[in-house]
Design a protein around this motif. Structure first.
Motif, short mmCIF file in Angstrom:
data_model
loop_
_atom_site.label_atom_id
_atom_site.label_comp_id
_atom_site.label_asym_id
_atom_site.label_seq_id
_atom_site.Cartn_x
_atom_site.Cartn_y
_atom_site.Cartn_z
N ASN A 114 0.80 -1.23 0.00
CA ASN A 114 0.00 0.00 0.00
C ASN A 114 0.83 1.28 0.00
O ASN A 114 0.26 2.38 0.06
CB ASN A 114 -0.97 0.04 1.19
N LYS A 115 2.14 1.17 -0.08
CA LYS A 115 3.00 2.35 -0.08
C LYS A 115 3.55 2.58 -1.49
O LYS A 115 4.06 1.66 -2.14
CB LYS A 115 4.16 2.18 0.90
N SER A 116 3.47 3.84 -1.94
CA SER A 116 3.93 4.16 -3.28
C SER A 116 5.46 4.14 -3.36
O SER A 116 6.16 4.64 -2.49
CB SER A 116 3.42 5.54 -3.69
N MET A 117 5.96 3.55 -4.44
CA MET A 117 7.39 3.58 -4.74
C MET A 117 7.64 4.43 -5.99
O MET A 117 8.75 4.43 -6.53
CB MET A 117 7.93 2.17 -4.95
N GLY A 118 6.61 5.14 -6.46
CA GLY A 118 6.76 5.95 -7.66
C GLY A 118 6.74 5.10 -8.92
O GLY A 118 6.32 3.94 -8.91
N GLU A 119 7.20 5.68 -10.00
CA GLU A 119 7.24 4.97 -11.28
C GLU A 119 8.54 4.18 -11.41
O GLU A 119 9.62 4.68 -11.10
CB GLU A 119 7.11 5.94 -12.45
N LYS A 120 8.40 2.94 -11.87
CA LYS A 120 9.57 2.08 -12.08
C LYS A 120 9.37 1.28 -13.37
O LYS A 120 8.23 1.03 -13.80
CB LYS A 120 9.75 1.11 -10.90
N TYR A 121 10.48 0.85 -13.95
CA TYR A 121 10.41 -0.08 -15.07
C TYR A 121 10.21 -1.49 -14.52
O TYR A 121 10.73 -1.82 -13.45
CB TYR A 121 11.69 -0.04 -15.90
N VAL A 122 9.46 -2.31 -15.27
CA VAL A 122 9.21 -3.68 -14.81
C VAL A 122 9.81 -4.68 -15.80
O VAL A 122 9.95 -4.40 -16.99
CB VAL A 122 7.70 -3.95 -14.63
#
Length: 260
Positions: A77-85
């Motif tokens: 439930n905590k945002s880690m922002g935008e990342k590549y997957v």
């Protein structure tokens, strides 16, 4: 000439009327029809919403197309922002410089052309078994039933200013007792009324098809301030987790999509 003026006036009135109808009802419907999103739930579930339809993605070729795409990442439930997957049996995350980003916890990721809200929540100690006892009786289960799971979560799912109570009860995967009936029940209490979300009851036939449910995420997918529920089921270690998406609409919970 007078008849032509009347004809033009009628057309103008109709256009104004249609414009009012569009902004009153049609605008939101058109917007909803254009909404599209791809969601990752854990390591084994990919859901796509497009043209008002939900799709469960399982083809490896389709999954490969998501590699190196940017997603909004949430863990527990905590945002880690935008990342590549990147997917290889599980999801891996990378930052802007393609450096690996380590994480532990429940993964939820999405990319969409509209806003999606995630509600943080926590499990609380059950202080009143009134509704649990009622659910047991209503389902012909003993009020002295033993549990392997008994959790409660308070949150305002519909933003009406009052918290609803969400319960999970189950005797799946019992170790120190042997139930004659297996059950996993998930329900919400709102204004003293019980609303079932998930209800699975069966004889204990040792078929190893038990489900140990838990709330995964509460998300607002259509910007209506009513949160959808991502409910998950833990299975035996050789089986993949089951993920289900429910919406609360017209006074009931409806299953939108599942990965099974």
């Amino acid at each position: 000439m007078r008849g032509k003026k009347i004809y033009v006036a009628i057309i103008i009135i109709l256009l104004i009327y249609l414009g009012i109808l569009y902004f009153a009802w049609g605008k939101d419907n058109v917007k909803e029809g254009q909404n599209a999103t791809t969601m990752l739930v854990g390591d084994n579930t990919i859901w796509v919403y497009s043209d008002r339809k939900w799709l469960n993605i399982t083809k490896e070729t389709t999954i490969d197309k998501l590699n190196w795409q940017k997603f909004n990442i949430f863990v527990d439930n905590k945002s880690m922002g935008e990342k590549y997957v990147w997917h290889d049996d599980k999801w891996y995350l990378f930052d802007e410089k393609k450096n690996a980003v380590m994480f532990t916890g429940k993964l939820f990721a999405f990319k969409s052309n509209f806003d999606i809200s995630i509600m943080d929540y926590k499990e609380e100690e059950i202080d009143d078994y009134k509704y649990i006892n009622q659910v047991l009786v209503d389902n012909n289960l003993s009020k002295t039933s033993e549990f392997t799971v008994q959790t409660m979560t308070n949150l305002d799912i519909d933003n009406d200013g009052s918290d609803e109570r969400f319960y999970v009860i189950s005797n799946a995967f019992a170790i120190d007792f042997t139930p004659s009936m297996l059950f996993s029940i998930v329900f919400m209490v709102k204004n003293d009324k019980i609303y079932y979300i998930y209800n699975d009851i069966s004889y204990n036939n040792a078929n190893y098809n038990e489900c140990k449910p838990y709330f995964n995420y509460f998300i607002d997918l259509n910007e209506d301030n009513v949160y959808e529920v991502v409910l998950s089921c833990g299975k035996y270690s050789v089986e993949e987790e089951v993920n289900m998406l429910y919406e609360f609409k017209n006074d009931e919970f409806k299953l939108l999509i599942s990965n099974q």
